[in-house]
Design a protein around this motif. Structure first.
Motif, PDB file in Angstrom:
ATOM      1  N   PHE A  86      25.562   6.857  15.725  1.00 20.66           N
ATOM      2  CA  PHE A  86      24.270   7.451  16.074  1.00 20.66           C
ATOM      3  C   PHE A  86      23.507   7.832  14.808  1.00 20.66           C
ATOM      4  O   PHE A  86      22.294   7.636  14.698  1.00 20.66           O
ATOM      5  N   ASP A  87      24.217   8.366  13.835  1.00 19.82           N
ATOM      6  CA  ASP A  87      23.597   8.789  12.584  1.00 19.82           C
ATOM      7  C   ASP A  87      23.006   7.603  11.833  1.00 19.82           C
ATOM      8  O   ASP A  87      21.972   7.707  11.181  1.00 19.82           O
ATOM      9  N   GLU A  88      23.653   6.438  11.956  1.00 18.70           N
ATOM     10  CA  GLU A  88      23.214   5.268  11.204  1.00 18.70           C
ATOM     11  C   GLU A  88      22.239   4.388  11.972  1.00 18.70           C
ATOM     12  O   GLU A  88      21.347   3.778  11.374  1.00 18.70           O
ATOM     13  N   THR A  89      22.430   4.281  13.284  1.00 19.24           N
ATOM     14  CA  THR A  89      21.627   3.329  14.057  1.00 19.24           C
ATOM     15  C   THR A  89      20.803   3.963  15.158  1.00 19.24           C
ATOM     16  O   THR A  89      19.944   3.302  15.746  1.00 19.24           O
ATOM     17  N   GLY A 104      27.892  17.005  16.752  1.00 19.35           N
ATOM     18  CA  GLY A 104      27.630  17.719  15.519  1.00 19.35           C
ATOM     19  C   GLY A 104      26.452  17.174  14.754  1.00 19.35           C
ATOM     20  O   GLY A 104      26.446  17.147  13.512  1.00 19.35           O
ATOM     21  N   LEU A 105      25.428  16.713  15.480  1.00 27.13           N
ATOM     22  CA  LEU A 105      24.220  16.174  14.868  1.00 27.13           C
ATOM     23  C   LEU A 105      23.027  17.053  15.193  1.00 27.13           C
ATOM     24  O   LEU A 105      23.043  17.806  16.165  1.00 27.13           O
ATOM     25  N   ILE A 113      18.627  12.574  13.226  1.00 25.52           N
ATOM     26  CA  ILE A 113      18.427  11.281  13.881  1.00 25.52           C
ATOM     27  C   ILE A 113      16.971  10.854  13.853  1.00 25.52           C
ATOM     28  O   ILE A 113      16.676   9.665  13.950  1.00 25.52           O
ATOM     29  N   GLU A 114      16.038  11.800  13.721  1.00 31.70           N
ATOM     30  CA  GLU A 114      14.631  11.422  13.649  1.00 31.70           C
ATOM     31  C   GLU A 114      14.273  10.833  12.293  1.00 31.70           C
ATOM     32  O   GLU A 114      13.253  10.180  12.138  1.00 31.70           O
ATOM     33  N   ASN A 115      15.124  11.067  11.273  1.00 33.05           N
ATOM     34  CA  ASN A 115      14.868  10.541   9.937  1.00 33.05           C
ATOM     35  C   ASN A 115      15.712   9.313   9.621  1.00 33.05           C
ATOM     36  O   ASN A 115      15.929   8.977   8.470  1.00 33.05           O
ATOM     37  N   LEU A 116      16.182   8.652  10.657  1.00 33.23           N
ATOM     38  CA  LEU A 116      16.982   7.450  10.449  1.00 33.23           C
ATOM     39  C   LEU A 116      16.168   6.383   9.721  1.00 33.23           C
ATOM     40  O   LEU A 116      14.980   6.236   9.943  1.00 33.23           O
TER      41      LEU A 116
END
Length: 307
Positions: A61-64, A280-281, A286-289
């Protein structure tokens, strides 16, 4: 599919389920009722450690921007069963509308080239991609497959062994039940499984697209936001599926608009905050991916034109 194979045709079925942490309560209830109503079916359930699911889902999720690993782990966990127990066919519940996505995600050849591959070659090609994704393809899906494989390497052991032992001339064939030819419309199959298997819709949900996952709307929201912000060239999956369902005559245009209204496109879904807490996000993260464009456009040439 389970009703048709087990009850209508009376075949010997091994029904495999990955007990995903985000499975909806209604789906768990429906599966239990199916077990009670289909005593001739053998049910197998696998779990994966929550710490592993949490780690890989968070990183993905953090990456994509997508937390979904279900379509990745299901074949990894269960194809070995078919190999080791000499089960000739492996079928999943892919709808006709989802085949539009499947042809790309699973690396299937275009319709015109499908005849060039035998059923055996096609089946092994699909499964081997989970072990050996093509990172030079420029397809973000291959990078997701590689990321999950690297994070959960020990889970892939049985699949790797199965692919080493399987007879290439007689592997378990991966097939799709052509449900659109069996019942035509989504409402038809709903009537069948409600009557025969006691199936129930999730509380408060009206649309029939994706009824088993609590975080499906998070995927919709994330895909839509990235596409809207021009961080990816891939349209949201649900939009394609719903459009295809209309084209195939499975739902009407008005039903499609209702389905769209229930997806996560118009507002931040309620399921997002609980998921962020579990993984833990934060929303800021996630908005700055960076998005998928660097991967999608790998190898492309750009030209600057002045007007």
């Amino acid at each position: 599919m389970l009703w048709y194979l087990a009850k209508k045709l009376g075949l010997n079925i091994l029904a495999c389920t990955w007990d995903m942490p985000f499975t909806s309560d209604s789906s768990r209830r429906n599966m239990q009722v199916a077990r009670e109503r289909l005593p001739n079916v053998e049910f197998v359930r696998r779990t994966v450690r929550w710490t592993d699911i949490q780690r890989v889902s968070k990183n993905l999720f953090d990456e994509t921007g997508l937390p979904c690993i279900c379509p990745i782990l299901a074949p990894v966990l269960f194809y070995p069963y078919a190999v080791f127990e000499n089960i000739p066919f492996v079928l999943d519940g892919v709808e006709a509308a989802q085949t539009v996505i499947l042809s790309k995600v699973m690396g299937l050849p275009a319709k015109t080239g499908a005849a060039a591959l035998s059923d055996e070659e096609l089946s092994l090609r699909q499964i081997r991609r989970f072990i050996s994704p093509n990172l030079d393809s420029g397809d973000p899906w291959d990078h997701c497959l590689a990321r999950v494989r690297d994070e959960l390497g020990s889970i892939y052991g049985p699949l790797a062994t199965a692919l080493e032992r399987v007879d290439p001339a007689h592997p378990p064939l991966v097939k799709r039940l052509q449900t659109e030819k069996l019942y035509g419309k989504w409402t038809d199959v709903r009537n069948i499984i409600e009557r025969e298997l006691g199936w129930r819709m999730p509380e408060g949900q009206k649309g029939l697209l994706h009824t088993s996952c609590e975080i499906e709307t998070v995927k919709d929201w994330s895909q839509f936001r990235r596409f809207f912000d021009m961080r990816t060239t891939q349209m949201p999956q649900s939009i394609i599926e719903i459009s295809a369902a209309v084209n195939f005559g499975q739902i009407s245009r008005n039903e499609a608009l209702m389905e769209l209204s229930e997806r996560g496109y118009y507002a931040q879904p309620k399921a997002l905050a609980p998921l962020m807490e579990k993984l833990g996000l934060s929303l800021k993260e996630i908005e700055n991916l960076s998005g998928e464009l660097p991967c999608v456009l790998k190898g492309c040439r750009f030209y600057s034109v002045a007007f």
